[in-house]
Design an enzyme around this catalytic site. Structure first.
Site, short mmCIF file in Angstrom:
data_model
loop_
_atom_site.label_atom_id
_atom_site.label_comp_id
_atom_site.label_asym_id
_atom_site.label_seq_id
_atom_site.Cartn_x
_atom_site.Cartn_y
_atom_site.Cartn_z
CB SER A 1 3.09 1.89 8.57
OG SER A 1 2.48 0.66 8.29
CG HIS B 1 -1.46 -1.24 1.69
ND1 HIS B 1 -2.59 -1.78 1.15
CD2 HIS B 1 -1.01 -2.13 2.60
CE1 HIS B 1 -2.84 -2.94 1.73
NE2 HIS B 1 -1.89 -3.18 2.62
CE1 TYR C 1 9.17 6.91 -6.84
CE2 TYR C 1 10.72 7.59 -5.13
CZ TYR C 1 10.42 7.39 -6.47
OH TYR C 1 11.35 7.68 -7.44
CE1 TYR D 1 17.85 15.04 -8.14
CE2 TYR D 1 15.96 16.30 -7.35
CZ TYR D 1 17.10 16.21 -8.14
OH TYR D 1 17.49 17.28 -8.90
#
Length: 215
Positions: A210, A168, A171, A192
């Protein structure tokens, strides 16, 4: 520089010979505007879809399924309605591509499932993987066998090794995730720094809770 079919008559007539060739109207119909272009494209698309169905692929709604000419699909695979498969995609046997999915230059292994409304571009999905719904695999994403990438998970230049689960809202960019690892909801690889990209590497069997940010 345009060539006209009517020249087929005038050219041999000038030589004193005229031949008659019978052909279906769809083979000789011209394209003079965007409407006729769409009509001709519909004929080609129907031929492509028919070819796959005759080879054992199930198209749940052929009229809304867009498959490019170079796509290869294995037998007993099911393609849902409103699916777009573009470029040189390869889809294995006994796979499932759900409604509204978009695949571009992507490989999907045998027995894999791409659930509805997922977008995959220049990705490799291994056998028996589960992707989506609403997942996005960006270029350079590689999923080994049995990987699960769930709702609203995005990957980019990420290698998820065998059995990884990211269920879920995560990224995973510029990452190498070890086999059997579990990625919790809300996890981000902060790849980045404003100047350059940096890789995140996790070993095998890692459990990430999480709302974790990995810098």
């Amino acid at each position: 520089g345009q060539l006209y079919l009517t020249d087929i008559v005038s050219q041999p007539a000038a030589l004193g010979e005229v031949a008659v060739v019978e052909a279906p109207v769809e083979e000789t119909a011209g394209v003079h505007d965007r409407v006729e272009l769409a009509q001709r494209a519909e004929v080609i698309r129907a031929r492509i879809n028919t070819r796959h169905m005759k080879l054992g692929v199930t198209l749940q709604h052929p009229a809304s399924t867009f498959i490019d000419a170079g796509v290869e699909i294995g037998p007993e695979t099911t393609i849902g309605p409103n699916v777009s498969i573009q470029g040189d995609c390869e889809i294995g046997a006994n796979a499932f591509i759900g409604q509204g999915a978009v695949l571009v230059h992507t490989t999907v292994g045998d027995g894999a499932e791409v659930k509805p409304y997922s977008v995959l571009e220049e990705a490799v999905v291994g056998p028996k993987c589960h992707v989506g719904p609403f997942a996005r695999l960006r270029p350079g994403s590689v999923l080994d066998e049995g990987v699960h990438v769930g709702n609203f998970v995005e990957t980019k230049k990420a290698h998820l090794r065998k059995g990884v689960k990211a269920g879920h809202l995560a990224y995973l960019g510029d990452a190498d995730i070890g086999a059997g690892s579990n990625i919790g909801a809300g996890t981000i690889t902060c790849n980045y720094d404003g100047v350059a990209n940096h890789e995140t590497v996790l070993g095998a069997g890692v459990f990430v809770g999480s709302d974790t940010q990995l810098v």
